[in-house]
Design a protein around this motif. Structure first.
Motif, PDB file in Angstrom:
ATOM      1  N   ARG A  36       0.946  -1.270   0.064  1.00  0.00           N
ATOM      2  CA  ARG A  36      -0.035  -0.003   0.004  1.00  0.00           C
ATOM      3  C   ARG A  36       0.909   1.113  -0.090  1.00  0.00           C
ATOM      4  NH1 ARG A  36      -4.134  -2.442   4.634  1.00  0.00           N
ATOM      5  NH2 ARG A  36      -5.186  -3.924   3.273  1.00  0.00           N
ATOM      6  N   GLN A  89     -11.121  -0.183  -4.969  1.00  0.00           N
ATOM      7  CA  GLN A  89     -10.516  -0.269  -3.682  1.00  0.00           C
ATOM      8  C   GLN A  89     -11.143   0.978  -2.612  1.00  0.00           C
ATOM      9  OE1 GLN A  89      -6.417   1.468  -4.240  1.00  0.00           O
ATOM     10  NE2 GLN A  89      -5.973   0.652  -2.322  1.00  0.00           N
ATOM     11  N   GLY A 139      -7.830  -1.356   9.657  1.00  0.00           N
ATOM     12  CA  GLY A 139      -8.894  -0.474   8.706  1.00  0.00           C
ATOM     13  C   GLY A 139      -8.415   0.962   8.687  1.00  0.00           C
ATOM     14  N   ASN A 155     -12.708  -0.588   0.662  1.00  0.00           N
ATOM     15  CA  ASN A 155     -12.346  -0.099   1.871  1.00  0.00           C
ATOM     16  C   ASN A 155     -13.582   0.635   2.538  1.00  0.00           C
ATOM     17  OD1 ASN A 155      -9.892  -0.460   1.455  1.00  0.00           O
ATOM     18  ND2 ASN A 155      -9.180   1.590   0.836  1.00  0.00           N
ATOM     19  N   ASN A 182     -14.686  -1.163   6.226  1.00  0.00           N
ATOM     20  CA  ASN A 182     -14.695  -0.209   7.408  1.00  0.00           C
ATOM     21  C   ASN A 182     -16.170  -0.220   8.078  1.00  0.00           C
ATOM     22  OD1 ASN A 182     -11.796   0.205   7.607  1.00  0.00           O
ATOM     23  ND2 ASN A 182     -12.079   2.155   6.847  1.00  0.00           N
TER      24      ASN A 182
END
Length: 170
Positions: A42, A104, A170, A108, A112
């Motif tokens: 990342r 993505q 997260g 995400n 979360n």
């Protein structure tokens, strides 16, 4: 180095005598190397994007179809947490962008939302559009973001609660 470390740990895990004596430790170390590999990947992606290397040509993408597909993929995660996941994307909603990056973002947001929603709660994703805008809306019954943190949520690496810095990720 992480790949070598990971490979060596997998070799240890395959040794029956060592496996019996150190199974929990080996499994824990393997999980940590996988976590480190994800973090490094990342950070490398962020570095490339900041340096202008990761730019792609934007293309038309149906955000409604993308959000529906991601919600279907995340359904098992929600089910495991006993969280109801709903998706409302009744008609195509075309945007221009990078399909990988947009996926993505949706992953995400949903990840979360599911992580921070208590058992029995719900998470929703909806896509709507009008002639000028396409809107992706993710809602949940989780604890939410404290008002003092709102001005900072788009700062890179910011966490509203430092105690959440590691678990859940997260």
């Amino acid at each position: 180095p992480l790949t070598i470390l990971h490979g060596e740990l997998e070799s240890l895990a395959a040794e029956p005598a060592l496996r019996a004596a150190f199974a929990d430790r080996i499994d824990s170390l393997l999980e940590e190397t996988e976590r480190l590999e994800k973090i490094v990947q990342r950070l490398l992606t962020l570095s490339r994007l900041d340096g202008g290397e990761g730019r792609t040509e934007w293309e038309p993408i149906d955000l409604a179809a993308l959000a529906t597909g991601v919600a279907e993929q995340m359904a098992l995660l929600a089910e495991d947490k006993k969280v109801v996941l709903r998706c409302e994307a009744p008609r195509p909603a075309v945007v221009r962008g990078d399909v990988g990056r947009l996926k993505q973002v949706v992953v995400n947001l949903l990840d979360n939302a599911i992580k921070y929603t208590l058992e029995g709660g719900s998470v929703g994703v909806a896509v709507s559009s009008d002639p000028a805008w396409v809107i992706l809306n993710v809602t949940d019954t989780g604890s939410g973001i404290p008002p003092a943190a709102l001005p900072h949520i788009f700062e890179r690496f910011y966490r509203a609660d430092p105690a959440r810095s590691r678990d859940p990720e997260g």
